[in-house]
Design a protein around this motif. Structure first.
Motif, mmCIF file in Angstrom:
data_model
loop_
_atom_site.group_PDB
_atom_site.id
_atom_site.type_symbol
_atom_site.label_atom_id
_atom_site.label_comp_id
_atom_site.label_asym_id
_atom_site.label_seq_id
_atom_site.Cartn_x
_atom_site.Cartn_y
_atom_site.Cartn_z
ATOM 1 N N TYR A 57 65.992 -87.683 7.192
ATOM 2 C CA TYR A 57 66.777 -88.518 6.285
ATOM 3 C C TYR A 57 67.312 -87.625 5.173
ATOM 4 C CZ TYR A 57 68.134 -91.685 2.587
ATOM 5 O OH TYR A 57 68.849 -92.329 1.603
ATOM 6 N N THR A 58 68.618 -87.669 4.965
ATOM 7 C CA THR A 58 69.272 -86.833 3.958
ATOM 8 C C THR A 58 70.005 -87.720 2.965
ATOM 9 O OG1 THR A 58 69.605 -85.045 5.556
ATOM 10 C CG2 THR A 58 70.939 -84.981 3.552
ATOM 11 N N ARG A 59 69.781 -87.455 1.691
ATOM 12 C CA ARG A 59 70.559 -88.075 0.624
ATOM 13 C C ARG A 59 71.440 -86.989 0.023
ATOM 14 N NH1 ARG A 59 72.291 -93.142 -0.308
ATOM 15 N NH2 ARG A 59 73.218 -93.205 -2.387
ATOM 16 N N PHE A 68 67.685 -80.963 11.888
ATOM 17 C CA PHE A 68 66.244 -81.005 11.671
ATOM 18 C C PHE A 68 65.692 -79.610 11.420
ATOM 19 C CE2 PHE A 68 61.923 -80.511 13.120
ATOM 20 C CZ PHE A 68 61.267 -81.537 12.444
ATOM 21 N N ALA A 69 66.082 -78.666 12.273
ATOM 22 C CA ALA A 69 65.473 -77.347 12.213
ATOM 23 C C ALA A 69 65.987 -76.508 11.055
ATOM 24 C CB ALA A 69 65.713 -76.607 13.524
ATOM 25 N N LEU A 70 67.286 -76.657 10.714
ATOM 26 C CA LEU A 70 67.859 -75.725 9.758
ATOM 27 C C LEU A 70 68.261 -76.368 8.434
ATOM 28 C CD1 LEU A 70 69.966 -73.358 12.033
ATOM 29 C CD2 LEU A 70 67.826 -72.864 10.852
ATOM 30 N N GLY A 71 69.135 -77.402 8.461
ATOM 31 C CA GLY A 71 69.564 -77.733 7.125
ATOM 32 C C GLY A 71 70.382 -78.960 6.898
ATOM 33 N N GLY A 72 70.102 -80.088 7.524
ATOM 34 C CA GLY A 72 70.751 -81.319 7.121
ATOM 35 C C GLY A 72 72.191 -81.419 7.540
ATOM 36 N N LEU A 85 68.838 -83.909 -0.794
ATOM 37 C CA LEU A 85 67.401 -84.139 -0.738
ATOM 38 C C LEU A 85 67.098 -84.734 0.626
ATOM 39 C CD1 LEU A 85 64.535 -84.415 -1.954
ATOM 40 C CD2 LEU A 85 65.249 -86.663 -2.831
ATOM 41 N N ALA A 86 66.191 -84.097 1.353
ATOM 42 C CA ALA A 86 65.923 -84.542 2.721
ATOM 43 C C ALA A 86 64.421 -84.603 2.978
ATOM 44 C CB ALA A 86 66.584 -83.605 3.721
ATOM 45 N N PHE A 87 64.041 -85.578 3.800
ATOM 46 C CA PHE A 87 62.679 -85.701 4.299
ATOM 47 C C PHE A 87 62.755 -85.618 5.826
ATOM 48 C CE2 PHE A 87 63.068 -88.080 0.397
ATOM 49 C CZ PHE A 87 61.972 -87.651 -0.357
ATOM 50 N N GLU A 101 80.772 -88.512 -5.074
ATOM 51 C CA GLU A 101 80.371 -89.147 -3.821
ATOM 52 C C GLU A 101 78.861 -89.098 -3.693
ATOM 53 O OE1 GLU A 101 82.458 -88.366 -0.125
ATOM 54 O OE2 GLU A 101 83.755 -86.976 -1.215
ATOM 55 N N SER A 102 78.319 -90.064 -3.006
ATOM 56 C CA SER A 102 76.917 -90.023 -2.615
ATOM 57 C C SER A 102 76.769 -90.816 -1.319
ATOM 58 C CB SER A 102 76.008 -90.603 -3.701
ATOM 59 O OG SER A 102 76.266 -91.977 -3.886
ATOM 60 N N ASP A 103 75.852 -90.380 -0.498
ATOM 61 C CA ASP A 103 75.668 -91.030 0.793
ATOM 62 C C ASP A 103 74.270 -90.703 1.291
ATOM 63 O OD1 ASP A 103 76.214 -92.522 2.995
ATOM 64 O OD2 ASP A 103 77.849 -91.266 3.758
ATOM 65 N N GLY A 104 73.787 -91.525 2.187
ATOM 66 C CA GLY A 104 72.513 -91.273 2.840
ATOM 67 C C GLY A 104 72.648 -91.505 4.327
ATOM 68 N N PHE A 105 71.994 -90.668 5.126
ATOM 69 C CA PHE A 105 72.112 -90.825 6.571
ATOM 70 C C PHE A 105 70.856 -90.310 7.257
ATOM 71 C CE2 PHE A 105 74.813 -87.451 4.829
ATOM 72 C CZ PHE A 105 74.193 -86.308 5.310
ATOM 73 N N ILE A 106 70.616 -90.856 8.443
ATOM 74 C CA ILE A 106 69.459 -90.484 9.247
ATOM 75 C C ILE A 106 69.946 -89.832 10.526
ATOM 76 C CG2 ILE A 106 67.480 -91.338 10.551
ATOM 77 C CD1 ILE A 106 67.222 -93.586 8.535
ATOM 78 N N ASP A 107 69.369 -88.705 10.871
ATOM 79 C CA ASP A 107 69.689 -88.010 12.116
ATOM 80 C C ASP A 107 68.421 -87.878 12.950
ATOM 81 O OD1 ASP A 107 72.493 -87.414 11.800
ATOM 82 O OD2 ASP A 107 71.902 -86.059 10.192
#
Length: 746
Positions: free
Chosen positions: A481-483, A167-171, A459-461, A502-508
């Motif tokens: 959320y990171t794509r 969250f703070a730095l970079g996905g 790409l992250a929100f 490759e492509s993936d999406g994940f939520i932390d």
């Protein structure tokens, strides 16, 4: 396949306009504004009360009272519910720190890897709390693209944010933590400074730091560096560097601040892939220097080198839109070119007594001088990395009824491309005698033999809300959320190309409970996660991009306390943590296989003490205990073993005392230690490096109000220490070294 881009081209495409970046950071010379949380005032009907601002001259000696330097983490280090270690500018200056690696020796729990074979990654390769952090290096909250050895001539301070910090730095990544460097940037007022250093090696280095105010709210700053160094007790090891970093800032002290910084940095230095591990029959292997090999032994040749050129542009924009809303934007683009070759040698053993006696390890231990052959993994290659990132952040502070909120949200997007061309060595490197290697051997770069290209996009929100249930109690909930997209191509003629997409999406998510009974006490519990898909860490080899494996999932639990004592002059921290990693991804030594499905756990505690005990006495001390375990593996014998590269104990101490500070007889004396216990080099726990211990000291005298003379001593006990290591080799550190410096400040 190399793609060339110019700065003008990027700017002309509107990238700079799309991303003019973030809040101008504070300088060591500027006054700091430290926000103090405040509850809604009685009788206001729950209306918003803005945070109080306490203006303090200079920089607080207690690093807990300093701001985090990251937009996504507003407030001070003390307010933030995770362990953050800060190496302040004062310590960097007193220790005469020149690299990021040297700065991080002040933080227990961080180890440094040489990098893999097979032409893989080298340079700054750190592990934090035992987990890979090679791609978790940030400057002013933005990724520092590329793999290389970083110089500290532009550093204001260095921060380590422990635990998954997506969250703070970079996905993606940031499992054990991330490193964030804060740069020197322009400030109001004029300052002119510099340092000249010389000593054993021989060693010389010069730096300059000039800040000039050019308007009511504008200033420019210039940092310069040049050095020519040979490492004590390391045969033929040299490092030549130079760098220049101009910057400009507008709107200082106003609601809208813009800063722009450019960095150009080059170095040419020898490469050191380490001393081979010698394995006694059916025993634990150790570096050959532990069995009588001279510590100055080096297996490089006259053709081994590491030449790097870095160009980096950073822009940061901050706008206080209203009393309750702040907007900021961070933008960076950088280019890193690297031309490198290194000799990687191994000393294998044997499975039977007869085979062992005939092997390299067996012959060496019997007093003979067997040959070691440099592998093809050290063959020359040229690598071009280009990266661009933009982070837009909004911070809103408001009330809903009796509840006070601090809501943070934003968008983070970055794209990085790496083109790498590998070459053969002509003639092929000859075998070397392990005790008497031929460092005069020379080779030329042969024809290109392989090509690799990686394009990575994220790409992250992100959003996070901190809600004060009571003035002393708050809860934090956030997620990111990171794509993620990866496009990888590898060609080794005449074989067909390997193409992987490759492509993936994940939520932390992240959640914290924070109790602050007084402004000087913080107690917290934090849960957070991060995700590491295959290929996120410098995809230089086909085996590191495996589309058939699931991403790593990392979970962290941390309980901590932060106390400011002695009228907030001294900070005390304690953190108890546990990190679980599923589906662990590790590069094997040959760089061609990507091992998956292991499960790892690292748990332990960290203690810290930082600040001023007395007006004349400052201290920075830390200790880390890391209990690591392989909790699951496809290799059953490894279950229950310690995780490789993780020391059980490590500690650092740096303290100084001023004597007769306001008299002509003034003297500053100081010193400290860095220490870590031994570490295993593989999951089987049958190779290790012994513990490290370095005793360092400082004596400093102010000749005039503007000139100071300092003498630093490093590794004064002349111990055999190991700075970096890998599964089958370790780099021995410099012997006893003494340097003298003249510092000018006007």
């Amino acid at each position: 396949m190399t793609r060339h881009r110019s700065l003008a081209g990027v700017v002309s495409q509107g990238a700079l306009a799309a991303g003019l970046a973030v809040i101008a950071p504070e300088s060591a010379f500027a006054q700091q504004a430290v926000p103090t949380p405040a509850a809604p005032q009685a009788g206001t009907g729950g209306a918003l009360r803005l945070p109080e601002i306490s203006v303090q001259g200079g920089t607080p000696p207690n690093t807990l009272r300093r701001d985090t330097g990251v937009d996504r983490l507003p407030g001070t280090v003390q307010d933030t519910p995770q362990n953050i270690a800060v190496i302040p500018a004062e310590v960097l200056r007193e220790q005469n720190v020149t690299t990021l690696d040297q700065a991080l020796r002040n933080v227990p729990g961080i180890t440094s890897s040489i990098g893999e074979g097979g032409g893989g990654v080298s340079g700054d390769q750190f592990r934090i709390r035992g987990f890979n952090a090679q791609n978790d290096l940030f400057v002013d909250g933005l990724r520092d693209f590329g793999a290389y050895t970083r110089d500290a001539f532009t550093y204001e301070d260095v921060q380590v944010l422990f635990g998954p910090s997506g969250f703070a730095l970079g996905g993606a990544g940031t499992v054990g933590g991330g490193v964030n460097v804060r740069s020197r940037t322009p400030h109001l007022g004029n300052n002119y400074g510099g340092t000249l250093t010389g000593g054993m090696g021989p060693y010389w280095r010069g730096t300059a730091d000039v800040n000039v105010q050019v308007g009511e709210s504008s200033a420019v700053r210039l940092n310069l560096m040049g050095q020519d160094v040979r490492v004590v007790d390391r045969n033929d090891n040299y490092s030549r560097r130079w760098g220049v970093a101009p910057s400009v800032a507008f709107g200082l002290g106003t609601d809208t601040t813009l800063s722009i910084e450019y960095l150009h940095y080059e170095y040419d230095q020898t490469t050191d892939a380490g001393i081979p591990i010698i394995t006694p029959f059916n025993a634990v292997g150790r570096p050959a220097t532990e069995f009588g090999l001279p510590r100055d032994t080096w297996y490089g040749t006259r053709s081994d080198r590491d030449r790097v050129r870095v160009d980096r542009l950073t822009a940061r924009l901050s706008h206080r839109a209203t009393d309750w809303l702040t907007l900021s934007n961070d933008f960076r683009t950088s280019w890193v070119n690297r031309d490198i070759a290194r000799s990687i040698v191994n000393c294998a053993g044997g499975a039977t007594i007869a085979a062992f006696n005939a092997s390299c390890s067996g012959q060496f231990l019997r007093g003979l001088n067997p040959s070691v052959t440099p592998g093809g993994g050290g063959n020359p290659y040229e690598e071009d990395t280009w990266g661009i990132q933009n982070v837009a952040t909004a911070t809103a502070r408001f009330n809903t009824g009796p509840l006070r909120h601090e809501l943070i949200g934003g968008i983070d997007v970055y794209h990085a491309e790496t083109d790498r061309t590998g070459f053969g060595a002509v003639p092929t490197r000859a075998a070397m005698a392990i005790r008497t290697p031929d460092n005069d051997f020379q080779f030329e770069r042969g024809a290109a033999s392989n090509f690799r290209n990686t394009e990575e996009t994220q790409l992250a929100f992100f959003a996070r809300d901190r809600i004060w249930l009571f003035p002393q109690l708050s809860v934090i909930g956030g997620l990111r959320y990171t794509r993620y997209w990866l496009d990888y191509t590898a060609v080794t003629p005449p074989a067909a190309a390997t193409n992987i997409r490759e492509s993936d999406g994940f939520i932390d998510p992240q959640a914290s409970l924070v109790w602050e009974p007084t402004p000087s006490q913080t107690y917290y519990f934090t849960y957070s996660t991060s995700t590491t898909p295959a290929g996120v860490n410098f995809t230089t080899l086909p085996g590191t991009v495996n589309p058939n494996v699931q991403p790593e999932r990392n979970r962290s639990y941390e309980i901590g306390a932060k106390l400011s004592l002695l009228n907030n002059q001294l900070g005390l921290t304690a953190a108890l943590f546990r990190i679980d990693k599923d589906n662990a991804l590790e590069n094997l030594d040959d760089g061609t296989v990507f091992q998956t499905s292991d499960r790892q756990r690292v748990q332990g505690f960290e203690l810290g003490l930082t600040g001023r005990v007395l007006p004349e006495w400052t201290i920075n001390a830390r200790y880390a205990f890391l209990d690591s375990e392989i909790t699951g593996s496809t290799t059953a014998a490894n279950v229950g073993n310690r995780v490789q590269y993780v020391p059980r104990h490590s500690a650092s101490l740096w303290t100084t005392y001023e004597i007769a500070a306001s008299t002509p007889y003034n003297l500053t004396v100081g010193g400290g230690i860095t220490w870590r216990s031994g570490v295993f080099l593989n999951a089987a726990n049958n190779a290790e490096v012994p513990h490290n211990f370095s005793l360092d000291a400082l004596v400093s005298h102010r000749l005039t109000d503007n000139i100071r003379l300092s003498v630093n001593g490093y590794n004064l006990t002349d111990r055999r220490n190991y700075d970096q290591f890998f599964t089958n080799r370790a780099v021995i550190s410099a012997g006893r070294t003494v340097l003298a410096s003249l510092t000018f400040s006007y």
